[in-house]
Write a protein that holds these residues in place. Structure first.
Motif, PDB file in Angstrom:
ATOM      1  N   GLU A  97      37.544  34.015  51.002  1.00 34.04           N
ATOM      2  CA  GLU A  97      37.108  34.963  50.058  1.00 34.04           C
ATOM      3  C   GLU A  97      37.428  36.310  50.702  1.00 34.04           C
ATOM      4  O   GLU A  97      37.382  36.384  51.929  1.00 34.04           O
ATOM      5  CB  GLU A  97      35.604  34.768  50.029  1.00 34.04           C
ATOM      6  CG  GLU A  97      35.306  33.679  49.329  1.00 34.04           C
ATOM      7  CD  GLU A  97      35.697  33.672  47.770  1.00 34.04           C
ATOM      8  OE1 GLU A  97      35.481  34.775  47.292  1.00 34.04           O
ATOM      9  OE2 GLU A  97      36.061  32.744  47.332  1.00 34.04           O
ATOM     10  N   LYS A 102      32.824  45.162  40.082  1.00 32.66           N
ATOM     11  CA  LYS A 102      33.707  44.762  38.749  1.00 32.66           C
ATOM     12  C   LYS A 102      35.230  45.386  39.129  1.00 32.66           C
ATOM     13  O   LYS A 102      36.133  44.506  39.264  1.00 32.66           O
ATOM     14  CB  LYS A 102      33.286  45.240  37.551  1.00 32.66           C
ATOM     15  CG  LYS A 102      34.153  45.141  36.644  1.00 32.66           C
ATOM     16  CD  LYS A 102      33.612  45.735  35.009  1.00 32.66           C
ATOM     17  CE  LYS A 102      34.451  45.581  34.098  1.00 32.66           C
ATOM     18  NZ  LYS A 102      34.535  46.564  33.010  1.00 32.66           N
ATOM     19  N   GLN A 159      36.711  43.461  42.215  1.00 33.55           N
ATOM     20  CA  GLN A 159      37.110  41.834  42.031  1.00 33.55           C
ATOM     21  C   GLN A 159      38.460  41.862  40.993  1.00 33.55           C
ATOM     22  O   GLN A 159      39.212  41.079  41.246  1.00 33.55           O
ATOM     23  CB  GLN A 159      35.873  41.235  41.015  1.00 33.55           C
ATOM     24  CG  GLN A 159      34.642  40.891  42.103  1.00 33.55           C
ATOM     25  CD  GLN A 159      33.642  40.392  41.170  1.00 33.55           C
ATOM     26  OE1 GLN A 159      33.448  40.682  40.094  1.00 33.55           O
ATOM     27  NE2 GLN A 159      32.947  39.357  41.957  1.00 33.55           N
ATOM     28  N   GLU A 160      38.570  42.803  40.132  1.00 30.67           N
ATOM     29  CA  GLU A 160      39.703  42.816  39.266  1.00 30.67           C
ATOM     30  C   GLU A 160      40.977  43.052  39.907  1.00 30.67           C
ATOM     31  O   GLU A 160      42.053  42.308  39.775  1.00 30.67           O
ATOM     32  CB  GLU A 160      39.401  43.933  37.970  1.00 30.67           C
ATOM     33  CG  GLU A 160      38.616  43.403  37.021  1.00 30.67           C
ATOM     34  CD  GLU A 160      38.319  44.569  35.986  1.00 30.67           C
ATOM     35  OE1 GLU A 160      38.890  45.736  36.242  1.00 30.67           O
ATOM     36  OE2 GLU A 160      37.274  44.358  35.161  1.00 30.67           O
ATOM     37  N   TYR A 161      40.973  44.250  40.912  1.00 30.66           N
ATOM     38  CA  TYR A 161      42.137  44.494  41.506  1.00 30.66           C
ATOM     39  C   TYR A 161      42.407  43.493  42.926  1.00 30.66           C
ATOM     40  O   TYR A 161      43.715  43.469  43.053  1.00 30.66           O
ATOM     41  CB  TYR A 161      42.650  45.915  42.001  1.00 30.66           C
ATOM     42  CG  TYR A 161      41.234  46.507  42.874  1.00 30.66           C
ATOM     43  CD1 TYR A 161      41.233  46.219  44.147  1.00 30.66           C
ATOM     44  CD2 TYR A 161      40.603  47.511  42.449  1.00 30.66           C
ATOM     45  CE1 TYR A 161      40.170  46.903  45.111  1.00 30.66           C
ATOM     46  CE2 TYR A 161      39.725  48.371  43.115  1.00 30.66           C
ATOM     47  CZ  TYR A 161      39.502  47.816  44.384  1.00 30.66           C
ATOM     48  OH  TYR A 161      38.498  48.598  45.228  1.00 30.66           O
ATOM     49  N   VAL A 162      41.225  42.954  43.393  1.00 32.74           N
ATOM     50  CA  VAL A 162      41.704  41.847  44.310  1.00 32.74           C
ATOM     51  C   VAL A 162      42.389  40.701  43.872  1.00 32.74           C
ATOM     52  O   VAL A 162      43.213  40.238  44.508  1.00 32.74           O
ATOM     53  CB  VAL A 162      40.354  41.626  45.210  1.00 32.74           C
ATOM     54  CG1 VAL A 162      40.484  40.137  45.999  1.00 32.74           C
ATOM     55  CG2 VAL A 162      39.921  42.795  46.058  1.00 32.74           C
ATOM     56  N   LYS A 163      42.102  40.448  42.685  1.00 31.77           N
ATOM     57  CA  LYS A 163      42.773  39.168  42.098  1.00 31.77           C
ATOM     58  C   LYS A 163      44.230  39.430  41.710  1.00 31.77           C
ATOM     59  O   LYS A 163      45.231  38.582  41.735  1.00 31.77           O
ATOM     60  CB  LYS A 163      42.014  38.806  40.651  1.00 31.77           C
ATOM     61  CG  LYS A 163      40.778  38.094  40.863  1.00 31.77           C
ATOM     62  CD  LYS A 163      40.321  37.872  39.291  1.00 31.77           C
ATOM     63  CE  LYS A 163      38.852  37.514  39.316  1.00 31.77           C
ATOM     64  NZ  LYS A 163      38.268  37.791  38.003  1.00 31.77           N
ATOM     65  N   ARG A 164      44.538  40.638  41.484  1.00 30.58           N
ATOM     66  CA  ARG A 164      46.119  41.084  41.162  1.00 30.58           C
ATOM     67  C   ARG A 164      46.930  41.874  42.304  1.00 30.58           C
ATOM     68  O   ARG A 164      47.987  41.526  42.208  1.00 30.58           O
ATOM     69  CB  ARG A 164      46.088  42.094  40.139  1.00 30.58           C
ATOM     70  CG  ARG A 164      45.383  41.735  38.795  1.00 30.58           C
ATOM     71  CD  ARG A 164      45.487  42.586  37.723  1.00 30.58           C
ATOM     72  NE  ARG A 164      45.504  44.108  38.051  1.00 30.58           N
ATOM     73  CZ  ARG A 164      44.957  45.245  37.827  1.00 30.58           C
ATOM     74  NH1 ARG A 164      43.994  44.978  37.201  1.00 30.58           N
ATOM     75  NH2 ARG A 164      45.509  46.359  38.091  1.00 30.58           N
ATOM     76  N   GLU A 196      47.183  42.120  46.922  1.00 32.75           N
ATOM     77  CA  GLU A 196      47.235  41.544  48.009  1.00 32.75           C
ATOM     78  C   GLU A 196      46.230  42.095  48.977  1.00 32.75           C
ATOM     79  O   GLU A 196      46.481  43.314  49.445  1.00 32.75           O
ATOM     80  CB  GLU A 196      48.759  41.490  48.609  1.00 32.75           C
ATOM     81  CG  GLU A 196      49.917  40.766  47.755  1.00 32.75           C
ATOM     82  CD  GLU A 196      51.212  40.606  48.474  1.00 32.75           C
ATOM     83  OE1 GLU A 196      51.323  41.483  49.351  1.00 32.75           O
ATOM     84  OE2 GLU A 196      51.891  39.656  48.289  1.00 32.75           O
ATOM     85  N   CYS A 197      45.525  41.300  49.706  1.00 32.15           N
ATOM     86  CA  CYS A 197      44.410  41.613  50.449  1.00 32.15           C
ATOM     87  C   CYS A 197      44.889  41.517  51.993  1.00 32.15           C
ATOM     88  O   CYS A 197      45.270  40.425  52.203  1.00 32.15           O
ATOM     89  CB  CYS A 197      43.033  41.120  50.117  1.00 32.15           C
ATOM     90  SG  CYS A 197      41.708  41.617  51.039  1.00 32.15           S
TER      91      CYS A 197
END
Length: 150
Positions: free
Chosen positions: A11, A25, A28-33, A35-36
């Motif tokens: 996570e 919000k 969460q949106e940019y973490v999905k798209r 690379e962390c």
């Protein structure tokens, strides 16, 4: 300190990401798209950044944060330099970043690391965030855009 890409089953460190961007919000949106990447010391995450491809050969550093009790130790600069190197190694030609007009320390750091101011999104934080944001005694209203050719 070890900097690594977040594994698929891990996570993202949301509390840390929210230090740099108060909108769960948006994060969460940019973490999905994107690379962390996380920075660890003795298996403790102390820093994070997220790279998000935006256009061909361009990537944006959409979040970079260090745990508050480690501020002032050069960790942010190490994360930033790692993000630049990671972007280069992936073949990107430009890295971009945006920060608030009130983020004085971040504006200085980005410019010290080779970024140049390329534009301002007027009232970005007024339009896209429901709560007022204050930093360094200044209302955060505008998004200052910076970029660097790699």
């Amino acid at each position: 300190m070890d900097i690594r890409k977040l594994k698929l089953h891990e996570e993202p460190p949301m509390a840390l990401l929210l230090l740099a961007d108060p909108s769960q919000k948006h994060v969460q949106e940019y973490v999905k798209r994107g690379e962390c990447y996380v920075a660890e010391v003795e298996n403790q995450i102390i820093g994070v950044y997220v790279l998000l491809p935006t256009r061909p050969k361009t990537v944006e550093l959409v979040n970079i944060a260090v745990v508050e009790n480690k501020h002032g130790r050069g960790i942010g600069k190490q994360l930033l330099m790692n993000a630049i190197q990671t972007a280069k190694s992936k073949g990107y030609k430009t890295i971009e970043v945006g920060t608030g007009n009130s983020s004085i320390g971040q504006l200085a750091l980005y410019q010290k690391c080779g970024f140049r101011i390329t534009g301002i999104d007027m009232d970005f934080f007024i339009k896209h965030y429901p709560e007022e944001i204050f930093e360094n005694g200044i209302q955060c209203r505008d998004m200052v855009r910076l970029s660097q050719y790699l």
